[in-house]
Design a protein around this motif. Structure first.
Motif, short mmCIF file in Angstrom:
data_model
loop_
_atom_site.label_atom_id
_atom_site.label_comp_id
_atom_site.label_asym_id
_atom_site.label_seq_id
_atom_site.Cartn_x
_atom_site.Cartn_y
_atom_site.Cartn_z
N GLN A 109 0.83 -1.19 0.00
CA GLN A 109 0.00 0.00 0.00
C GLN A 109 0.87 1.26 0.00
OE1 GLN A 109 -4.01 -1.89 2.10
NE2 GLN A 109 -2.76 -0.48 3.29
N LEU A 110 2.01 1.20 0.66
CA LEU A 110 2.98 2.30 0.60
C LEU A 110 3.46 2.50 -0.84
CD1 LEU A 110 5.11 4.33 1.70
CD2 LEU A 110 6.57 2.34 2.20
N ARG A 111 3.82 1.42 -1.50
CA ARG A 111 4.28 1.52 -2.89
C ARG A 111 3.20 2.12 -3.78
NH1 ARG A 111 4.79 -1.85 -7.76
NH2 ARG A 111 3.60 -3.57 -6.82
N PHE A 112 1.97 1.69 -3.59
CA PHE A 112 0.86 2.20 -4.40
C PHE A 112 0.67 3.69 -4.14
CE2 PHE A 112 -3.59 3.13 -5.21
CZ PHE A 112 -3.75 2.62 -6.49
N GLY A 177 -2.79 -8.54 -4.80
CA GLY A 177 -3.13 -7.13 -4.93
C GLY A 177 -3.42 -6.78 -6.38
N LEU A 178 -4.50 -6.03 -6.59
CA LEU A 178 -4.91 -5.60 -7.93
C LEU A 178 -5.25 -4.12 -7.91
CD1 LEU A 178 -7.53 -8.41 -8.72
CD2 LEU A 178 -5.12 -8.40 -9.42
N THR A 179 -4.81 -3.37 -8.92
CA THR A 179 -5.34 -2.03 -9.08
C THR A 179 -6.74 -2.16 -9.67
OG1 THR A 179 -4.55 -1.62 -11.34
CG2 THR A 179 -3.00 -1.18 -9.53
N GLY A 184 -11.42 4.91 -8.92
CA GLY A 184 -10.58 6.09 -9.06
C GLY A 184 -9.12 5.73 -9.18
N GLU A 185 -8.83 4.66 -9.84
CA GLU A 185 -7.59 3.88 -9.77
C GLU A 185 -7.26 3.59 -8.31
OE1 GLU A 185 -3.19 3.08 -11.58
OE2 GLU A 185 -3.75 5.15 -11.17
N GLY A 186 -8.01 2.62 -7.80
CA GLY A 186 -7.81 2.19 -6.42
C GLY A 186 -7.00 0.91 -6.35
N LEU A 208 -10.06 -2.46 0.51
CA LEU A 208 -10.42 -1.77 -0.72
C LEU A 208 -10.04 -0.30 -0.56
CD1 LEU A 208 -12.37 -4.29 -0.37
CD2 LEU A 208 -13.99 -3.03 -1.78
N SER A 209 -9.02 0.16 -1.25
CA SER A 209 -8.61 1.57 -1.20
C SER A 209 -9.20 2.28 -2.41
CB SER A 209 -7.09 1.69 -1.22
OG SER A 209 -6.53 1.13 -0.04
#
Length: 245
Positions: A109-112, A177-179, A184-186, A208-209
């Motif tokens: 999540q940090l990388r994203f 993990g999937l975008t 909103g590009e989560g 879900l981010s």
């Protein structure tokens, strides 16, 4: 001596930018954990109480001996987290593997955050439950074939009734993990542990981010996932350790 688990993530950003994401509270809120009443307190406890920081060397020790090192990697930054040895905090040893898996989620999540959403506020939905008698979460979501693709591969899928697309962000032994373009590009991170000796009921989790969804769209997403999730992975009698963030 038992080998200490290591988690490595390479982020396509300069080391100073990644360091700021680790040391500024407003930035940490964009990637650590998920929305919950205790999130700010947890961030303060882990990153700003009892920590050991060497800003020049870009190293950070947190919570009972977990050690984070940032190193240049070409034009990017390699982040390595080495877990504290078992036995340092006996009361948490029973949850040692859960914490390791949690760090794997958070570093992705940090990388994203750094690579894809450095400025946008996120809004998350979180689900956790037991897995006894249930199929693996990746299978139930119809993602078995997607999970075999290398990181960076495009995919299309139907997630809890919503047609989405994006790319494979990462895959590990227990996580995917999937975008997700429709958020909103989560980012979706799912984890699954079957029942075992230390986890008789097993554990499943989804974070879900989302970014830029209005109230109606966010509420619809949360309600749809809750309706899909509850019958398949029911809540345990007591909270699953590591899901309180």
């Amino acid at each position: 001596m038992t080998e200490r688990p290591r988690i490595e993530v390479t982020i396509a950003a300069p080391i100073d930018e990644v360091w700021r994401a680790l040391r500024e509270k407003d930035r940490i809120r964009h990637w650590h954990g998920w929305d919950a009443p205790g999130l700010d307190d947890e961030i303060d406890l882990i990153y700003f109480q009892g920590f050991a920081e060497d800003a020049q060397a870009r190293t950070l020790g947190v919570q009972e001996g977990d050690h984070i090192v940032l190193e240049p990697a070409g034009e990017g930054t390699k982040v390595t987290l080495t877990r504290a040895p078992r036995g340092v905090s006996p009361e948490w040893d029973a949850y040692y593997d859960d914490i390791t898996e949690g760090w794997a989620t958070f570093l992705q999540q940090l990388r994203f955050h750094v690579e894809r959403q450095p400025d946008a506020p996120r809004r998350t939905a979180f689900f956790a439950g037991t897995t006894a008698g249930a199929p693996p979460l990746v299978t139930e979501l119809g993602l078995d074939e997607v999970a075999t693709r290398p990181a960076g591969s495009a995919y299309r899928a139907t997630l809890a009734g919503q047609h989405v697309g994006g790319e494979v962000w990462f895959r590990s032994s227990h996580q995917l993990g999937l975008t997700v373009d429709a958020w909103g590009e989560g980012l979706l991170v799912v984890a699954f542990m079957p029942p075992g000796e230390q986890k008789p009921d097993g554990a499943a989790m989804a974070v879900l981010s989302t970014f830029g969804l209005d109230e109606a769209a966010y509420a619809e997403l949360n309600e749809r996932w809750a309706a899909w999730w509850g019958p398949r992975y029911p809540a345990p009698a007591e909270p699953i350790p590591g899901t309180e963030a």
